[in-house]
Design a protein around this motif. Structure first.
Motif, mmCIF file in Angstrom:
data_model
loop_
_atom_site.group_PDB
_atom_site.id
_atom_site.type_symbol
_atom_site.label_atom_id
_atom_site.label_comp_id
_atom_site.label_asym_id
_atom_site.label_seq_id
_atom_site.Cartn_x
_atom_site.Cartn_y
_atom_site.Cartn_z
ATOM 1 N N GLU A 135 66.700 26.725 8.746
ATOM 2 C CA GLU A 135 64.961 26.664 8.092
ATOM 3 C C GLU A 135 65.246 25.671 6.627
ATOM 4 N N TRP A 136 66.186 26.192 5.419
ATOM 5 C CA TRP A 136 66.534 25.383 4.692
ATOM 6 C C TRP A 136 67.166 23.563 5.178
ATOM 7 N N TYR A 137 67.737 23.153 6.142
ATOM 8 C CA TYR A 137 67.638 21.726 6.131
ATOM 9 C C TYR A 137 66.381 21.405 6.459
ATOM 10 N N SER A 138 65.350 21.538 7.605
ATOM 11 C CA SER A 138 64.256 21.008 7.473
ATOM 12 C C SER A 138 63.456 21.115 7.097
ATOM 13 N N ALA A 139 63.514 22.192 5.662
ATOM 14 C CA ALA A 139 62.775 21.620 4.293
ATOM 15 C C ALA A 139 63.453 20.852 3.748
ATOM 16 N N LEU A 140 64.640 20.276 3.220
ATOM 17 C CA LEU A 140 65.105 19.565 2.646
ATOM 18 C C LEU A 140 64.390 18.201 3.258
ATOM 19 N N CYS A 141 64.300 18.322 4.331
ATOM 20 C CA CYS A 141 64.443 16.964 4.759
ATOM 21 C C CYS A 141 62.766 16.267 4.714
ATOM 22 N N ASP A 142 62.096 17.115 4.652
ATOM 23 C CA ASP A 142 60.684 17.525 4.790
ATOM 24 C C ASP A 142 60.893 16.673 3.201
ATOM 25 N N ASN A 143 61.563 17.266 2.466
ATOM 26 C CA ASN A 143 60.834 17.301 1.264
ATOM 27 C C ASN A 143 61.313 15.632 0.688
ATOM 28 N N SER A 144 62.479 14.215 1.080
ATOM 29 C CA SER A 144 62.547 13.701 0.669
ATOM 30 C C SER A 144 62.030 12.959 1.391
ATOM 31 N N LYS A 145 60.350 13.330 1.777
ATOM 32 C CA LYS A 145 59.666 11.706 1.996
ATOM 33 C C LYS A 145 58.562 11.685 1.114
ATOM 34 N N GLU A 146 57.364 11.428 0.301
ATOM 35 C CA GLU A 146 55.485 11.395 0.599
ATOM 36 C C GLU A 146 55.558 11.918 1.437
ATOM 37 N N GLU A 147 55.266 11.316 2.450
ATOM 38 C CA GLU A 147 54.321 11.549 3.654
ATOM 39 C C GLU A 147 54.621 12.692 4.356
ATOM 40 N N THR A 148 56.001 13.459 4.021
ATOM 41 C CA THR A 148 55.802 15.305 4.852
ATOM 42 C C THR A 148 56.510 16.194 3.525
ATOM 43 N N VAL A 149 56.084 15.812 2.511
ATOM 44 C CA VAL A 149 56.732 17.029 1.142
ATOM 45 C C VAL A 149 56.178 17.470 0.985
ATOM 46 N N ARG A 150 56.270 19.173 0.896
ATOM 47 C CA ARG A 150 55.838 20.578 1.262
ATOM 48 C C ARG A 150 54.811 21.005 0.124
ATOM 49 N N GLY A 189 52.923 21.670 -3.565
ATOM 50 C CA GLY A 189 53.175 21.899 -4.531
ATOM 51 C C GLY A 189 54.201 21.322 -5.246
ATOM 52 N N LEU A 190 55.230 20.701 -3.973
ATOM 53 C CA LEU A 190 56.652 20.007 -4.369
ATOM 54 C C LEU A 190 56.446 18.393 -4.276
ATOM 55 N N VAL A 191 57.467 18.087 -4.525
ATOM 56 C CA VAL A 191 57.117 16.169 -4.908
ATOM 57 C C VAL A 191 58.649 15.849 -4.404
ATOM 58 N N PRO A 192 58.520 14.304 -3.851
ATOM 59 C CA PRO A 192 59.896 14.255 -2.980
ATOM 60 C C PRO A 192 61.419 14.730 -3.955
ATOM 61 N N SER A 193 61.783 14.472 -3.227
ATOM 62 C CA SER A 193 63.509 14.944 -3.927
ATOM 63 C C SER A 193 64.816 14.322 -3.022
#
Length: 174
Positions: A45-60, A62-66
């Motif tokens: 679950e953590w790794y999936s969110a981390l991967c999503d949040n690493s790109k502008e296109e998939t960032v969740r 309320g968050l920013v790419p990181s």
């Protein structure tokens, strides 16, 4: 100091990451700079969110790419800390969170690792063209303030946040 290397998390590090989380929970510590590891029920679950949040296109929302890195001991491969580089700032991060969040596991604190880890992260900031880096900490977190100052940070101001005060430090990169 060349005791650490920054490594992107991968599924091969599952056991190390979950052990890192366990140590923080056992000590009642906040796991800053870990891309929400505390709130994830599983590594996947953590790794999936981390991967999503690493790109502008998939960032969740309320968050920013990181980009989140693990600080790994060169000597023995132990996961010493985690550091998260936020590629841009939203209003909350501008006031309270900054471009970088990090943590060091309790068993490895007061050994200079945070200063070294932040220095490595600042090189990554330069690489992705972040020229001015904001880092914050609670006013009572003297160790974190020292870590930032050791890497060239200058205190801009202090912002009250409920019953605590957030200090805002800037580091100018060339």
């Amino acid at each position: 100091m060349n005791r650490l290397k920054l490594v992107l998390p991968t599924p091969e590090y599952k056991d190390e990451v979950m052990d890192y989380k366990r140590e923080f929970i056992e000590n009642g510590d906040s796991i800053d700079g870990s891309a929400g590891l505390k709130n994830a029920d599983t590594f996947e679950e953590w790794y999936s969110a981390l991967c999503d949040n690493s790109k502008e296109e998939t960032v969740r929302e309320g968050l920013v790419p990181s980009t989140t890195y693990m600080a790994i001991s060169i000597e023995n491969g132990r996961l010493i800390g985690m550091i998260d580089i936020r590629h841009r700032l939203n209003d909350f991060l501008l006031n309270y969170g900054g471009n970088i969040g990090y943590s060091i596991r309790k068993s490895e604190r007061q050994k200079g690792y945070a200063t070294e880890m932040l220095g490595l992260a600042l090189k990554e900031c330069e690489r992705i063209n972040i020229k001015r880096v904001l880092i914050t900490c609670d006013k009572d977190n003297i160790a974190s303030a020292k870590t930032m100052v050791n890497n060239g940070a200058k205190l801009e101001n202090e912002i009250p946040e409920g019953n605590r005060i957030t200090q805002r430090y800037w580091i100018e990169l060339d």
